[in-house]
Design a protein around this motif. Structure first.
Motif, PDB file in Angstrom:
ATOM      1  N   GLU A 199       0.821  -1.215   0.000  1.00 21.17           N
ATOM      2  CA  GLU A 199       0.000   0.000   0.000  1.00 21.17           C
ATOM      3  C   GLU A 199       0.857   1.267   0.000  1.00 21.17           C
ATOM      4  N   ASP A 200       1.927   1.232   0.764  1.00 21.44           N
ATOM      5  CA  ASP A 200       2.840   2.372   0.894  1.00 21.44           C
ATOM      6  C   ASP A 200       4.174   1.832   1.407  1.00 21.44           C
ATOM      7  N   PRO A 201       4.993   1.288   0.508  1.00 27.45           N
ATOM      8  CA  PRO A 201       6.240   0.653   0.954  1.00 27.45           C
ATOM      9  C   PRO A 201       7.166   1.584   1.738  1.00 27.45           C
ATOM     10  N   TYR A 202       7.257   2.832   1.305  1.00 30.42           N
ATOM     11  CA  TYR A 202       8.128   3.775   1.999  1.00 30.42           C
ATOM     12  C   TYR A 202       7.627   4.001   3.431  1.00 30.42           C
ATOM     13  N   GLU A 225      14.854  -6.153  16.752  1.00 30.26           N
ATOM     14  CA  GLU A 225      15.285  -6.962  15.611  1.00 30.26           C
ATOM     15  C   GLU A 225      14.111  -7.296  14.684  1.00 30.26           C
ATOM     16  N   THR A 226      12.988  -7.654  15.264  1.00 36.75           N
ATOM     17  CA  THR A 226      11.804  -7.989  14.460  1.00 36.75           C
ATOM     18  C   THR A 226      11.407  -6.832  13.560  1.00 36.75           C
ATOM     19  N   TYR A 227      11.318  -5.629  14.120  1.00 34.08           N
ATOM     20  CA  TYR A 227      10.885  -4.467  13.343  1.00 34.08           C
ATOM     21  C   TYR A 227      11.944  -4.021  12.346  1.00 34.08           C
ATOM     22  N   PHE A 228      13.206  -4.069  12.733  1.00 34.01           N
ATOM     23  CA  PHE A 228      14.259  -3.707  11.788  1.00 34.01           C
ATOM     24  C   PHE A 228      14.282  -4.672  10.604  1.00 34.01           C
ATOM     25  N   LYS A 229      14.088  -5.961  10.856  1.00 32.65           N
ATOM     26  CA  LYS A 229      14.072  -6.945   9.770  1.00 32.65           C
ATOM     27  C   LYS A 229      12.935  -6.654   8.792  1.00 32.65           C
ATOM     28  N   ARG A 230      11.768  -6.342   9.312  1.00 36.18           N
ATOM     29  CA  ARG A 230      10.631  -5.993   8.445  1.00 36.18           C
ATOM     30  C   ARG A 230      10.958  -4.772   7.592  1.00 36.18           C
ATOM     31  N   ALA A 231      11.514  -3.764   8.229  1.00 35.89           N
ATOM     32  CA  ALA A 231      11.843  -2.525   7.517  1.00 35.89           C
ATOM     33  C   ALA A 231      12.865  -2.780   6.416  1.00 35.89           C
ATOM     34  N   VAL A 232      13.893  -3.554   6.726  1.00 36.23           N
ATOM     35  CA  VAL A 232      14.942  -3.853   5.746  1.00 36.23           C
ATOM     36  C   VAL A 232      14.375  -4.654   4.586  1.00 36.23           C
ATOM     37  N   ALA A 233      13.569  -5.659   4.888  1.00 37.66           N
ATOM     38  CA  ALA A 233      13.019  -6.518   3.834  1.00 37.66           C
ATOM     39  C   ALA A 233      12.164  -5.723   2.846  1.00 37.66           C
ATOM     40  N   VAL A 234      11.306  -4.869   3.354  1.00 35.92           N
ATOM     41  CA  VAL A 234      10.428  -4.088   2.465  1.00 35.92           C
ATOM     42  C   VAL A 234      11.229  -3.037   1.708  1.00 35.92           C
ATOM     43  N   ASP A 257      14.321  -3.085   0.873  1.00 36.74           N
ATOM     44  CA  ASP A 257      15.134  -3.756  -0.127  1.00 36.74           C
ATOM     45  C   ASP A 257      14.274  -4.229  -1.300  1.00 36.74           C
ATOM     46  N   SER A 258      13.134  -4.796  -1.012  1.00 31.84           N
ATOM     47  CA  SER A 258      12.250  -5.311  -2.071  1.00 31.84           C
ATOM     48  C   SER A 258      11.758  -4.212  -3.001  1.00 31.84           C
ATOM     49  N   PHE A 259      11.503  -3.047  -2.442  1.00 33.15           N
ATOM     50  CA  PHE A 259      10.959  -1.940  -3.236  1.00 33.15           C
ATOM     51  C   PHE A 259      12.026  -0.920  -3.631  1.00 33.15           C
ATOM     52  N   HIS A 260      13.290  -1.242  -3.383  1.00 33.43           N
ATOM     53  CA  HIS A 260      14.421  -0.385  -3.773  1.00 33.43           C
ATOM     54  C   HIS A 260      14.295   1.026  -3.194  1.00 33.43           C
ATOM     55  N   LEU A 261      14.169   1.093  -1.872  1.00 34.24           N
ATOM     56  CA  LEU A 261      14.027   2.367  -1.165  1.00 34.24           C
ATOM     57  C   LEU A 261      15.287   2.607  -0.335  1.00 34.24           C
ATOM     58  N   PRO A 262      16.248   3.360  -0.880  1.00 37.61           N
ATOM     59  CA  PRO A 262      17.545   3.485  -0.209  1.00 37.61           C
ATOM     60  C   PRO A 262      17.508   4.133   1.176  1.00 37.61           C
ATOM     61  N   GLN A 263      16.732   5.192   1.353  1.00 36.48           N
ATOM     62  CA  GLN A 263      16.762   5.900   2.636  1.00 36.48           C
ATOM     63  C   GLN A 263      16.246   5.030   3.780  1.00 36.48           C
ATOM     64  N   PRO A 264      15.056   4.439   3.699  1.00 38.36           N
ATOM     65  CA  PRO A 264      14.630   3.576   4.805  1.00 38.36           C
ATOM     66  C   PRO A 264      15.506   2.334   4.952  1.00 38.36           C
ATOM     67  N   LEU A 265      16.071   1.845   3.852  1.00 37.99           N
ATOM     68  CA  LEU A 265      16.961   0.679   3.925  1.00 37.99           C
ATOM     69  C   LEU A 265      18.207   1.014   4.734  1.00 37.99           C
ATOM     70  N   ILE A 266      18.823   2.136   4.440  1.00 38.71           N
ATOM     71  CA  ILE A 266      20.042   2.537   5.144  1.00 38.71           C
ATOM     72  C   ILE A 266      19.742   2.780   6.624  1.00 38.71           C
ATOM     73  N   THR A 267      18.644   3.470   6.908  1.00 41.34           N
ATOM     74  CA  THR A 267      18.289   3.778   8.294  1.00 41.34           C
ATOM     75  C   THR A 267      18.015   2.508   9.093  1.00 41.34           C
ATOM     76  N   ALA A 268      17.204   1.613   8.530  1.00 42.81           N
ATOM     77  CA  ALA A 268      16.860   0.381   9.240  1.00 42.81           C
ATOM     78  C   ALA A 268      18.062  -0.542   9.379  1.00 42.81           C
ATOM     79  N   ALA A 269      18.863  -0.642   8.324  1.00 42.00           N
ATOM     80  CA  ALA A 269      20.044  -1.511   8.372  1.00 42.00           C
ATOM     81  C   ALA A 269      21.041  -0.992   9.413  1.00 42.00           C
TER      82      ALA A 269
END
Length: 125
Positions: free
Chosen positions: A73-76, A99-108, A110-122
């Motif tokens: 619905e809103d990957p970002y 860890e649970t929430y960070f994993k969810r954030a990273v997975a989404v 990464d899947s939707f190619h969103l660099p800013q939330p990926l970097i922050t969550a990772a």
């Protein structure tokens, strides 16, 4: 007016004025906003309360912001809100939940190619 105050709050946060940001977010909440805008505003408040070390308020705001239940619905938004929850739980010294929430954030992100939330969550993970 709620949307405008939320945007001003985000601007103040970006400038490092946490108190000013919270002041405008409280105004925004008083005016009212649609659910998506309110969620983004609660995310701003989460980050402000984290900066102030008020972890109970940060958790409340992060939970209020977490309105997107399906990542498509809103990957970002989804990855950002999950990352916020991870950051709050990490600050509260609850690593299993973080860890649970960070994993969810990273997975989404990464899947939707969103660099800013990926970097922050990772980085939080």
């Amino acid at each position: 007016m709620g949307f405008v105050c939320k945007e001003i709050a985000a601007l103040y946060r970006g400038l490092g004025d946490t108190d000013g940001s919270l002041r405008y977010m409280h105004r925004a909440l008083a005016y009212g906003m649609n659910p998506k805008v309110r969620a983004r505003g609660m995310s701003v408040m989460t980050k402000c309360y984290l900066e102030l070390g008020d972890l109970d308020s940060a958790l409340y705001c992060a939970q209020q912001a977490d309105i997107i239940k399906r990542p498509g619905e809103d990957p970002y938004g989804y990855s950002s809100y999950q990352g916020n929850l991870g950051a709050v739980y990490a600050a509260r010294h609850e690593p299993d939940l973080a860890e649970t929430y960070f994993k969810r954030a990273v997975a989404v992100a990464d899947s939707f190619h969103l660099p800013q939330p990926l970097i922050t969550a990772a980085a939080g993970y």
